[in-house]
Design a protein around this motif. Structure first.
Motif, short mmCIF file in Angstrom:
data_model
loop_
_atom_site.label_atom_id
_atom_site.label_comp_id
_atom_site.label_asym_id
_atom_site.label_seq_id
_atom_site.Cartn_x
_atom_site.Cartn_y
_atom_site.Cartn_z
N GLU A 217 -15.21 23.55 2.56
CA GLU A 217 -16.51 23.25 1.96
C GLU A 217 -16.32 22.81 0.51
OE1 GLU A 217 -19.42 26.28 4.48
OE2 GLU A 217 -18.85 26.79 2.42
N GLU A 218 -17.21 21.92 0.07
CA GLU A 218 -17.24 21.45 -1.31
C GLU A 218 -18.62 21.74 -1.90
OE1 GLU A 218 -16.63 17.32 -3.93
OE2 GLU A 218 -16.78 17.24 -1.72
N ILE A 219 -18.65 22.11 -3.17
CA ILE A 219 -19.93 22.38 -3.79
C ILE A 219 -20.56 21.08 -4.25
CG2 ILE A 219 -18.98 22.81 -6.12
CD1 ILE A 219 -21.09 25.15 -6.23
N ARG A 220 -21.76 20.81 -3.77
CA ARG A 220 -22.49 19.58 -4.09
C ARG A 220 -23.93 19.94 -4.40
NH1 ARG A 220 -20.47 15.49 0.82
NH2 ARG A 220 -18.30 15.26 0.10
N GLY A 221 -24.36 19.54 -5.58
CA GLY A 221 -25.73 19.83 -5.98
C GLY A 221 -26.02 21.31 -6.01
N GLY A 222 -25.01 22.12 -6.32
CA GLY A 222 -25.19 23.56 -6.38
C GLY A 222 -25.13 24.27 -5.04
N ARG A 223 -24.81 23.53 -3.96
CA ARG A 223 -24.74 24.14 -2.63
C ARG A 223 -23.39 23.81 -1.98
NH1 ARG A 223 -29.99 22.96 0.92
NH2 ARG A 223 -28.89 24.55 2.14
N TRP A 224 -22.88 24.77 -1.21
CA TRP A 224 -21.63 24.53 -0.49
C TRP A 224 -21.91 23.73 0.77
CZ3 TRP A 224 -17.10 25.24 -2.67
CH2 TRP A 224 -16.97 26.16 -3.71
N THR A 225 -21.18 22.62 0.92
CA THR A 225 -21.38 21.71 2.04
C THR A 225 -20.05 21.49 2.76
OG1 THR A 225 -23.13 20.54 0.84
CG2 THR A 225 -22.17 19.41 2.73
N THR A 226 -20.07 21.53 4.08
CA THR A 226 -18.84 21.31 4.86
C THR A 226 -18.40 19.85 4.73
OG1 THR A 226 -19.42 23.03 6.46
CG2 THR A 226 -17.81 21.39 7.16
N VAL A 227 -17.13 19.66 4.34
CA VAL A 227 -16.59 18.30 4.18
C VAL A 227 -15.49 18.00 5.20
CG1 VAL A 227 -17.23 18.07 1.76
CG2 VAL A 227 -15.02 19.09 2.36
N TRP A 228 -14.94 19.04 5.81
CA TRP A 228 -13.95 18.83 6.88
C TRP A 228 -13.93 20.07 7.74
CZ3 TRP A 228 -9.68 21.62 8.46
CH2 TRP A 228 -8.86 21.00 9.41
N GLU A 229 -13.86 19.85 9.06
CA GLU A 229 -13.74 20.98 9.98
C GLU A 229 -13.29 20.53 11.35
OE1 GLU A 229 -17.18 23.15 11.26
OE2 GLU A 229 -18.45 21.37 11.29
N ILE A 230 -12.73 21.45 12.09
CA ILE A 230 -12.44 21.30 13.51
C ILE A 230 -13.34 22.29 14.24
CG2 ILE A 230 -10.71 21.70 15.31
CD1 ILE A 230 -8.61 20.73 13.36
N PRO A 231 -14.12 21.83 15.22
CA PRO A 231 -15.04 22.75 15.91
C PRO A 231 -14.33 24.00 16.42
CG PRO A 231 -15.42 20.48 16.59
CD PRO A 231 -14.18 20.46 15.76
N ASP A 232 -15.06 25.10 16.42
CA ASP A 232 -14.46 26.38 16.80
C ASP A 232 -13.91 26.37 18.21
OD1 ASP A 232 -14.90 27.49 14.34
OD2 ASP A 232 -16.77 28.48 14.90
N GLU A 233 -14.58 25.64 19.14
CA GLU A 233 -14.07 25.60 20.50
C GLU A 233 -12.74 24.84 20.58
OE1 GLU A 233 -17.66 22.76 20.26
OE2 GLU A 233 -17.06 24.76 19.56
N ALA A 234 -12.58 23.79 19.75
CA ALA A 234 -11.28 23.09 19.71
C ALA A 234 -10.22 23.97 19.06
CB ALA A 234 -11.44 21.78 18.94
N ARG A 235 -10.61 24.71 18.01
CA ARG A 235 -9.67 25.63 17.37
C ARG A 235 -9.22 26.70 18.36
NH1 ARG A 235 -10.66 30.66 15.48
NH2 ARG A 235 -9.02 31.55 14.16
N ASP A 236 -10.12 27.15 19.22
CA ASP A 236 -9.78 28.18 20.20
C ASP A 236 -8.65 27.71 21.11
OD1 ASP A 236 -10.42 30.81 21.26
OD2 ASP A 236 -11.07 29.75 23.06
#
Length: 447
Positions: A217-236
């Motif tokens: 996550e990256e902080i943007r406009g004072g809020r944490w926003t997801t910028v990269w992820e792998i879905p939890d089912e793929a991670r599983d």
């Protein structure tokens, strides 16, 4: 004299071959020949050692052959052997390998040595036994790879440093890689462990990782926003695609640390390697291995999940078949024997994952042997109707398939999480077993 077996020249030769092969030849010429030679020598030597306690040559040879077969063909047998060797000689890993059964004819050589004794003084026996025990117990540890993982990252000026661990032994090879552009990497060996930084900033740009996920996550406009992820089912699926270490818990497959420079963002993702945002803002996955950080080493997200449920399927099939037989039995030895066998199987399965597993397995094995004997005696005396036997066998086959099917469906992507497959397998096993028990009860009284 019974002690002459251990002093027989062929037995002594087997002891010498075992020591030389394990501690010299395997290191100099690793391969198929030296790997099987230890098995051959051990099968000649071990029955003679065992006979010093048992006192019956046929029993010693039979126990050796059966034990060797179980160790080399079943995961439970290999685990028991690993625990026994670890208790006696430190961390050890015995691997199941059915091809090692090619060495079983060596038991004939052991029998020949017993049938052709030589006269030796007891002093010779006392001199031979200690090195023979050591030869069997202190076999050389096979080399194995501990999975590599990127466990930490840090920013050093305009450079990013990725810290990895893994390799031979206990995974204590600490290797670091330094880069300025995310393309060229300099490698060096570390002497100590690096600390993890779950959050890092460069100027106003701040990033953090989400533990338990492959997510940044990256902080943007004072809020944490997801910028990269792998879905939890793929991670599983990725979690169970990476190899397990020889000892200990699997390496984590999750975002552990992040480091930021003016041009780069790098995330340590454990056994999955790293996630790298380049100077153009594009994200890449790089796998980690003995050759460093490479995109080609990253496990594809579309890879099927790995599942190893052979023992679970076999246990489910056997339990369902026994329960169907018990439901239709009209004979107390069958009922009691089946119940004791099931209790032993359940107790043994729970011991596999227990820290006291080695201490708990002998009672479990005793229950299994007693239950099998009582069950066999009851069946031989009562002669259950053939319909009940057919129902029992069919129930076992269907139950085993029902346990396996959800895991195969999860691997193919039909189920999102491995835990979903476990719950579905339990439900399917319960339904099939209940149906088998009802059918067994109805068929049991009919001849």
């Amino acid at each position: 004299m019974r002690h002459t077996w251990i002093g027989q020249p062929l037995t002594v030769l087997a002891m010498v071959v075992l020591v030389v092969n394990d501690h010299v030849l395997k290191a100099a010429w690793p391969g198929l020949v030296t790997g099987k030679l230890s098995d051959v020598a051990g099968l000649v030597l071990f029955p003679a050692l065992l006979d010093l306690v048992v006192g019956r040559a046929k029993v010693s040879i039979a126990v050796t052959g059966v034990g060797f077969t179980l160790v080399k063909t079943t995961a439970t047998g290999a685990w028991l052997a690993s625990e026994a060797w670890t208790a006696v000689w430190g961390p050890s890993k015995v691997l199941a390998d059915p091809t090692d059964l090619l060495a079983l004819p060596a038991l004939w050589a052991a029998w020949w040595a017993y049938r052709h004794p030589v006269s030796v003084h007891k002093a010779v026996v006392f001199l031979v036994v200690p090195p023979a025990v050591l030869a069997v117990a202190a076999t050389s540890a096979a080399e194995y790879d501990w999975p590599y993982s990127a466990y930490a990252v840090e920013a050093a000026g305009d450079e990013i440093v990725v810290h990895t661990k893994g390799g031979y032994g206990m995974g204590d090879d600490l290797i670091s890689y330094r880069t300025r552009d995310g393309i060229a990497w300099d490698k060096w060996i570390q002497n100590g462990w690096a600390e993890r930084t779950p959050r890092d900033c460069h100027g106003a740009a701040c990033f953090r990782v989400m533990r338990g996920h492959l997510r940044v996550e990256e902080i943007r406009g004072g809020r944490w926003t997801t910028v990269w992820e792998i879905p939890d089912e793929a991670r599983d699926r990725l979690v169970r695609r990476h190899p397990d270490p020889p000892f200990g818990h699997p390496e984590p497959v999750e975002s552990l640390a992040v480091a930021v420079t003016e041009r780069l963002v790098v995330v340590a993702n454990g056994a999955d390697g790293i996630a790298l945002r380049d100077a153009q803002g594009a994200w890449h996955r790089l796998g980690v291995g003995p050759d460093g950080l490479r995109a080609s080493s990253a496990v594809p997200l579309t890879t099927p999940g790995r599942y190893d449920v052979t023992d679970l399927v076999a246990l489910g099939a056997l339990a369902a078949a026994l329960l169907a037989l018990l439901a239709g039995a009209r004979n107390w030895p069958i009922v009691i024997g089946g119940a004791v066998l099931l209790l032993g199987l359940r107790f043994g399965l729970s011991m596999v994952d227990s820290t006291l597993g080695f201490l708990g397995m002998p009672p479990a094995l005793l229950l299994m042997v007693a239950g099998t004997g009582l069950l066999s005696w009851g069946i031989s005396r009562a002669g259950p109707p053939w319909r009940l036997i057919v129902v029992s066998l069919v129930t076992g086959l269907v139950a085993g398939s029902a346990v396996l099917a959800p895991y195969a469906a999860w691997s193919a992507g039909a189920l999102d999480f491995y835990t979903d497959a476990g719950r579905a397998a339990l439900a399917a096993f319960t339904l099939v077993t209940a149906a088998g028990m009802v059918t067994g009860y109805l068929k049991g009284g009919r001849r």
